[in-house]
Design an enzyme around this catalytic site. Structure first.
Site, mmCIF file in Angstrom:
data_model
loop_
_atom_site.group_PDB
_atom_site.id
_atom_site.type_symbol
_atom_site.label_atom_id
_atom_site.label_comp_id
_atom_site.label_asym_id
_atom_site.label_seq_id
_atom_site.Cartn_x
_atom_site.Cartn_y
_atom_site.Cartn_z
ATOM 1 N N ARG A 1 -9.736 -10.403 -23.132
ATOM 2 C CA ARG A 1 -9.109 -9.162 -23.308
ATOM 3 C C ARG A 1 -9.727 -7.912 -22.311
ATOM 4 N NH1 ARG A 1 -9.891 -10.887 -28.913
ATOM 5 N NH2 ARG A 1 -7.951 -11.796 -29.475
ATOM 6 N N LYS B 1 -2.118 -0.545 -11.086
ATOM 7 C CA LYS B 1 -0.919 -1.510 -11.241
ATOM 8 C C LYS B 1 -1.477 -3.154 -10.842
ATOM 9 C CE LYS B 1 3.298 1.244 -10.741
ATOM 10 N NZ LYS B 1 4.535 1.385 -10.219
ATOM 11 N N GLU C 1 3.456 3.826 4.159
ATOM 12 C CA GLU C 1 2.823 4.512 2.893
ATOM 13 C C GLU C 1 2.259 5.790 3.188
ATOM 14 O OE1 GLU C 1 3.874 3.498 -0.041
ATOM 15 O OE2 GLU C 1 4.501 1.370 0.655
ATOM 16 N N LYS D 1 -2.422 9.842 -4.118
ATOM 17 C CA LYS D 1 -2.213 8.978 -5.073
ATOM 18 C C LYS D 1 -2.967 9.308 -6.343
ATOM 19 C CE LYS D 1 -0.991 4.290 -6.325
ATOM 20 N NZ LYS D 1 -0.629 3.004 -5.873
ATOM 21 N N GLU E 1 3.682 5.692 -15.313
ATOM 22 C CA GLU E 1 5.047 5.926 -14.709
ATOM 23 C C GLU E 1 6.299 6.254 -15.491
ATOM 24 O OE1 GLU E 1 5.532 3.417 -11.148
ATOM 25 O OE2 GLU E 1 7.656 3.674 -11.593
ATOM 26 N N ARG F 1 4.768 9.893 -11.576
ATOM 27 C CA ARG F 1 4.623 8.899 -10.702
ATOM 28 C C ARG F 1 5.691 8.178 -10.108
ATOM 29 N NH1 ARG F 1 -0.254 4.369 -12.010
ATOM 30 N NH2 ARG F 1 0.176 3.083 -9.917
ATOM 31 N N ASN G 1 7.465 6.055 -5.607
ATOM 32 C CA ASN G 1 8.630 4.982 -5.121
ATOM 33 C C ASN G 1 9.693 5.615 -3.952
ATOM 34 O OD1 ASN G 1 7.390 3.215 -6.823
ATOM 35 N ND2 ASN G 1 8.554 4.160 -8.534
ATOM 36 N N HIS H 1 11.488 3.462 -1.833
ATOM 37 C CA HIS H 1 11.208 1.789 -2.462
ATOM 38 C C HIS H 1 12.420 1.245 -3.085
ATOM 39 C CE1 HIS H 1 7.261 2.949 -1.134
ATOM 40 N NE2 HIS H 1 6.926 1.764 -1.990
ATOM 41 N N HIS I 1 13.399 -2.100 -1.837
ATOM 42 C CA HIS I 1 13.415 -3.374 -2.536
ATOM 43 C C HIS I 1 14.730 -4.076 -2.236
ATOM 44 C CE1 HIS I 1 10.079 -1.534 -5.275
ATOM 45 N NE2 HIS I 1 9.530 -2.227 -4.331
ATOM 46 N N HIS J 1 7.564 -5.419 3.700
ATOM 47 C CA HIS J 1 7.795 -4.457 2.591
ATOM 48 C C HIS J 1 7.889 -2.912 3.463
ATOM 49 C CE1 HIS J 1 7.165 -2.314 -1.051
ATOM 50 N NE2 HIS J 1 6.502 -1.717 -0.666
HETATM 51 N N1 NAD Z 1 -0.654 -2.685 -7.297
HETATM 52 C C1 NAD Z 1 -0.008 -1.941 -6.543
HETATM 53 O O1 NAD Z 1 -0.099 -0.452 -6.795
HETATM 54 C C2 NAD Z 1 0.649 -2.198 -5.045
HETATM 55 C C3 NAD Z 1 1.175 -1.142 -4.276
HETATM 56 C C4 NAD Z 1 1.550 -1.701 -3.094
HETATM 57 C C5 NAD Z 1 1.421 -3.160 -2.790
HETATM 58 N N2 NAD Z 1 1.124 -3.978 -3.908
HETATM 59 C C6 NAD Z 1 1.089 -5.273 -3.626
HETATM 60 O O2 NAD Z 1 0.307 -5.532 -2.432
HETATM 61 C C7 NAD Z 1 0.676 -6.791 -1.604
HETATM 62 C C8 NAD Z 1 0.567 -6.249 -0.091
HETATM 63 O O3 NAD Z 1 -0.605 -5.885 0.115
HETATM 64 P P1 NAD Z 1 -1.111 -6.282 1.627
HETATM 65 O O4 NAD Z 1 -0.042 -5.990 2.677
HETATM 66 O O5 NAD Z 1 -2.246 -5.847 1.862
HETATM 67 O O6 NAD Z 1 -0.827 -7.855 1.814
HETATM 68 P P2 NAD Z 1 -1.852 -9.097 1.800
HETATM 69 O O7 NAD Z 1 -3.038 -9.000 0.762
HETATM 70 O O8 NAD Z 1 -1.050 -10.335 1.831
HETATM 71 O O9 NAD Z 1 -2.481 -8.697 3.383
HETATM 72 C C9 NAD Z 1 -1.827 -8.975 4.584
HETATM 73 C C10 NAD Z 1 -2.260 -10.003 5.526
HETATM 74 O O10 NAD Z 1 -3.586 -9.361 5.913
HETATM 75 C C11 NAD Z 1 -4.886 -10.280 5.879
HETATM 76 N N3 NAD Z 1 -5.895 -9.729 5.901
HETATM 77 C C12 NAD Z 1 -6.340 -8.915 4.639
HETATM 78 N N4 NAD Z 1 -7.414 -8.030 5.150
HETATM 79 C C13 NAD Z 1 -7.633 -8.640 6.394
HETATM 80 C C14 NAD Z 1 -8.533 -8.044 7.385
HETATM 81 N N5 NAD Z 1 -9.495 -6.924 7.182
HETATM 82 N N6 NAD Z 1 -8.347 -8.281 8.606
HETATM 83 C C15 NAD Z 1 -7.440 -9.260 8.894
HETATM 84 N N7 NAD Z 1 -6.604 -9.976 8.156
HETATM 85 C C16 NAD Z 1 -6.677 -9.374 6.723
HETATM 86 C C17 NAD Z 1 -4.179 -11.071 4.630
HETATM 87 O O11 NAD Z 1 -5.026 -12.244 4.555
HETATM 88 C C18 NAD Z 1 -2.627 -11.246 4.645
HETATM 89 O O12 NAD Z 1 -2.523 -12.419 5.725
HETATM 90 C C19 NAD Z 1 2.049 -7.195 -2.105
HETATM 91 O O13 NAD Z 1 1.828 -8.477 -3.049
HETATM 92 C C20 NAD Z 1 2.495 -5.943 -3.131
HETATM 93 O O14 NAD Z 1 3.391 -6.419 -4.170
HETATM 94 C C21 NAD Z 1 0.529 -3.589 -4.973
#
Ligand code: NAD
Length: 356
Positions: free
Chosen positions: A118, A140, A182, A224, A234, A238, A242, A245, A249, A262
């Protein structure tokens, strides 16, 4: 080491920004509850940073869970497997989960922490620029469903976030651009002065200059945090996060998530939202040109790929934010100020997407 705070009614937490003496910082140990710690990372980040990071907390009973790289790991089956491992190791309510990785690892770790027993402690150590300025802040968490991205999840805040720019050195150019999309968004929706700073310093930011990057991460996290502190779940303000976005999307969905990033989709979405704002007289054509120039300099696309405009609109109509069959959009009131609205000229909106 700088510190920002996300102030929420239920739970406030710090975001540490800067380079610590090790690849996290001593602060992390203050946020570990008991002796049991599970570090969740992936097969790209693990070989690069796991050993150095683990050295900072080696007095703990540590379990590792190494994800395969990629968005396809963001599924319920992964959560199940992590929970199996935690239970096999006898982890209980005083355990702490640490995410060491990008947004995918963070979303998976946060969601697991939110439902295991939990809800247990978790710490975000974001290693991509996107995760440092966006995904790790705000609570999130979640995984994807076959019918769409991020459809299963929770709002669940970490105990702390540590953004260390030294992780960014091993990112590819494309991954840096994802984060820049972003960062530019924050300037556009909240702080025209910050947008100006980005215009002045973009080449240094692209090259990950230490001081400039540190400032951009800090201001992004501040913005943020301020927005999330006003509206954690949101329900109102908040939504401005987006910006770009809703268009983005729809573009991602139609182009295929594996083929279109993205950040690229959001960049095009921000240009479309800006053009609509311009048609309503809220920003000038010079403003639009400045925005396009900055996005291009960040290595991001600014023109709509060849897609059927009516199909884009149909996908947008399925968005969570549709109200009474009207697509709600985040538009610019001026440079540095955004708002959510369903009051915009239908004709100009359609024209943007269909050209007709
Ligand atoms: N929770 C939220 O508020 C929120 C907001 C925006 C995006 N997201 C989510 O985040 C994800 C995208 O995030 P991302 O772009 O970080 O993707 P990711 O976690 O897939 O990382 C991108 C790539 O970089 C690699 N990587 C990570 N750190 C590294 C480093 N220091 N050196 C070399 N390679 C590295 C990873 O292995 C991957 O191949 C999506 O799933 C999206 O839905 C969540």
């Amino acid at each position: 080491m700088n510190k920002e705070t996300v102030n929420l009614k239920s739970h406030s937490y710090p975001i540490f920004i800067g380079t610590g003496s090790s690849l996290s910082n001593e602060a992390v140990s203050d946020f570990i509850l008991g002796n049991d710690v599970a570090i969740i990372t992936n097969d790209v980040v693990g070989p690069l940073y796991l050993e150095a990071f683990t050295n900072t907390i080696k007095d703990k009973n540590i379990v590792y869970y190494i994800l395969n790289d990629g968005e396809q790991e963001k599924k319920l089956k992964t959560i199940h497997k992590i929970i199996d491992k935690l239970l096999e190791k006898g982890f209980g309510r005083d355990a702490t989960l640490i995410s060491l990785g990008g947004g995918v690892t963070g979303d998976i770790t946060g969601f697991t922490a939110s439902i295991f027993m939990r809800g247990i402690n978790f710490i975000q150590i974001p290693t991509t620029l996107l995760a440092q300025v966006d995904a790790s802040v705000g609570g999130k968490t979640g995984v994807n469903h076959a019918l769409g991205k991020n459809l299963i999840g929770s709002f669940y805040q970490p105990e702390c976030v540590v953004c260390d720019p030294r992780f960014l050195k091993t990112l590819g150019d494309k991954q840096v651009s994802e984060g820049l999309a972003e960062i530019i968004k924050y300037g556009l929706i909240y702080d025209a002065g910050f947008f100006g700073f980005l215009e002045q310093n973009l080449s240094k930011l692209v090259a990950l200059d230490k001081g400039i990057t540190g400032h951009a991460i800090q201001r992004s996290c501040q913005i943020k945090a301020e927005i999330v502190s006003q509206d954690e779940k949101e329900r109102s303000v908040r939504a401005i996060l987006n910006f770009g976005h809703t268009f983005g999307h729809a573009i991602e969905t139609l182009m295929g998530y594996d083929h279109y990033s993205h950040g690229d989709a959001v960049s095009i979405g921000m240009v479309l939202a800006t053009r609509l704002s311009e048609s309503m007289g809220m920003v000038s054509s010079d403003d639009t040109k400045r925005i396009i120039k900055l996005l291009e300099a960040a290595g991001l696309p600014v023109t709509l790929p060849s897609l059927n405009g009516d199909e884009i609109i149909n996908v947008m109509l399925k968005d969570k934010k549709v109200k009474n069959r009207k697509i709600q959009l985040v538009l610019l009131k001026s440079m540095g100020e955004a708002y959510l609205t369903s009051d915009y000229p239908e004709k100009e909106f359609k024209q943007l997407l269909t050209g007709a």
